[in-house]
Scaffold this active site. Structure first.
Site, mmCIF file in Angstrom:
data_model
loop_
_atom_site.group_PDB
_atom_site.id
_atom_site.type_symbol
_atom_site.label_atom_id
_atom_site.label_comp_id
_atom_site.label_asym_id
_atom_site.label_seq_id
_atom_site.Cartn_x
_atom_site.Cartn_y
_atom_site.Cartn_z
ATOM 1 C CB SER A 163 -1.178 -0.142 0.814
ATOM 2 O OG SER A 163 0.241 -0.172 2.101
ATOM 3 C CB CYS A 164 1.063 4.161 1.377
ATOM 4 S SG CYS A 164 -0.789 4.438 1.448
ATOM 5 C CG ASP A 165 4.208 4.047 -3.710
ATOM 6 O OD1 ASP A 165 5.108 2.679 -3.549
ATOM 7 O OD2 ASP A 165 3.217 2.736 -4.463
ATOM 8 C CG ASP B 31 -1.784 2.491 -2.321
ATOM 9 O OD1 ASP B 31 -3.181 3.378 -2.666
ATOM 10 O OD2 ASP B 31 -1.095 2.130 -2.479
ATOM 11 C CD GLU C 49 3.723 6.220 1.161
ATOM 12 O OE1 GLU C 49 3.052 5.258 1.432
ATOM 13 O OE2 GLU C 49 3.706 7.143 0.708
#
Length: 415
Positions: free
Chosen positions: A11-13, A34, A98
């Site tokens: 998840s996540c960027d 995300d 993040e």
């Protein structure tokens, strides 16, 4: 479910491109948030505010001391919490965070303190520059600590945080292992973060006695250069495929020196890399792209938000800070009756979320047509935003209504 895990969910960027890679002397920021697939992400605008002396502020779980003045912010945030996953303020400052898992994750992470998302919002409300935000966030981290469940639906979902902090001149990466931290300044090129520590030996600011603490914990050999990721990341020296793919996409799109907002849209919509998540237990619940212009350029910074899940099936809509902001209720979640951070059974879907959800279900078998319709609307507002930016002095009134108009037009498309 995910507490103290060694293999975190994908998840996540968060991304940034600086000169000489950008078209014009600007910095471009982007992030996919995300989160759990059933979580609603809202977009909220909070105007600049003066606060009474010695007042308190209730964040997601705890109170902190309020400051005399907070700056205007626009935030994309999980609707159940006070903090935000990403956002921008009136001074052209952007922050994305993040989840990271470090060797210092333990049961104490569940103690309710400040969430990383609370720290992000506090940094935006209280800072004019990226470097100032580093100092604000780390001071709050030292005073109040970081902790608490990061979901209102998943039990024991705790993690540490990293931040990509961008202003029109530079980018700072701030990464935390509990209350320990390191920060790196980036002045040119590209930089991204993902669900892992990324700061190595290039450290510009750090927790006092960071190396001493790492040595005492047996995480660093003083005979070697101090490497923050090597010391504290659960994966030691490894870089995830998604992190490397994101870096490569930024490099490819910016190599001709003409990287622009629509290129960041493409990065956030990239599915082969895993950056765009459309299905599964975690999905891209909201996205942001910001073009940060220097104060002397005569151009306003422009911030683009989807306010709906999956950027490949969403419209990026432009927001420009100004004096007379018309902000739509359609992207703000309804307020639950309970004042608690969590409220079981509450339908937090805002109106645009509902319309988008219903429309995507109806068009599930014809996504090509859906993408074409959304692309046409997005292209219209890309052109409008560019025109307003280039003629900002004469079109400030239009700028204040830009995001609201885009939301209204998108909503009509779904009806």
């Amino acid at each position: 479910m995910f507490a103290h895990m060694k293999i975190p969910p994908l998840s996540c960027d968060t991304f940034s491109v600086l000169p000489p890679g950008t078209l014009g002397d600007c910095v471009i920021f982007g992030k996919n948030s995300d989160r759990p697939c059933d979580e609603v992400q809202e977009v909220v605008y909070v105007p600049a505010t003066d606060h009474p002396q010695s007042s308190k502020l209730k964040c997601t779980y705890i109170e902190v001391n309020q400051v005399p003045h907070t700056y205007a912010v626009i935030l994309s945030k999980p609707s159940w919490m006070w903090g935000a996953e990403m956002g921008a303020n009136e001074h052209g400052l952007c922050i994305g965070n993040e989840a990271v898992w470090t060797v210092l994750n333990d049961e104490s992470d569940s103690i309710e303190k400040l969430l990383g998302m609370d720290l992000l919002r506090l940094g935006l409300e209280r800072s004019k520059t990226a470097e100032e935000a580093v100092h604000v966030i780390t001071s709050l981290l030292a005073e109040y600590g970081m902790g608490g469940n990061c979901s209102d639906s998943l039990p024991n979902f705790t993690y540490h945080n990293s931040f990509l902090i961008a202003d029109p001149s530079e980018v700072w990466i701030l990464e935390c292992a509990g209350t320990l931290w390191a920060a790196e300044r980036i002045k040119e090129g590209v930089r991204n973060i993902s669900n892992e520590l990324s700061i190595r030996t290039n450290i510009n600011l750090k927790y006092d006695d960071l190396e001493k603490v790492a040595n005492e914990k047996g995480l660093w050999n003083p005979k070697r250069p101090f490497d923050f990721k090597m010391a504290f990341d659960v994966d030691d020296d490894l870089e995830s495929p998604r992190y490397k793919a994101g870096k490569q996409l930024l490099t490819n799109f910016s190599q001709n020196g003409e990287f622009k907002a629509t290129d960041m849209f493409k990065v956030l919509r990239d599915k082969p890399s895993g950056i765009c998540m459309s299905s599964g237990s975690f999905v891209s619940t909201g996205s942001q792209v910001s073009v940060l212009q220097k104060s002397g350029s005569g151009l306003p910074s422009c911030h683009w938000f989807t306010a709906t899940p999956d950027p490949s099936r969403s419209v990026f809509k432009p927001f420009i800070f100004g004096e007379d902001i018309a902000f739509p209720n359609a992207v703000v979640s309804p307020i639950p009756d309970s004042t608690a951070a969590t409220s079981d059974g509450v339908d937090r879907r805002h109106n645009l979320y509902k319309l988008h959800e219903e429309f995507c279900i109806k068009r599930r078998g014809n996504l090509g047509t859906l993408r074409n319709q959304l692309s046409e609307l997005e292209e219209k507002y890309v052109n409008l935003a560019e025109d307003i930016s280039l003629n900002y002095g004469a079109k400030k009134a239009e700028a204040g209504k830009l995001f609201c108009n885009a939301v209204e037009e998108e909503s009509l498309l779904y009806c």
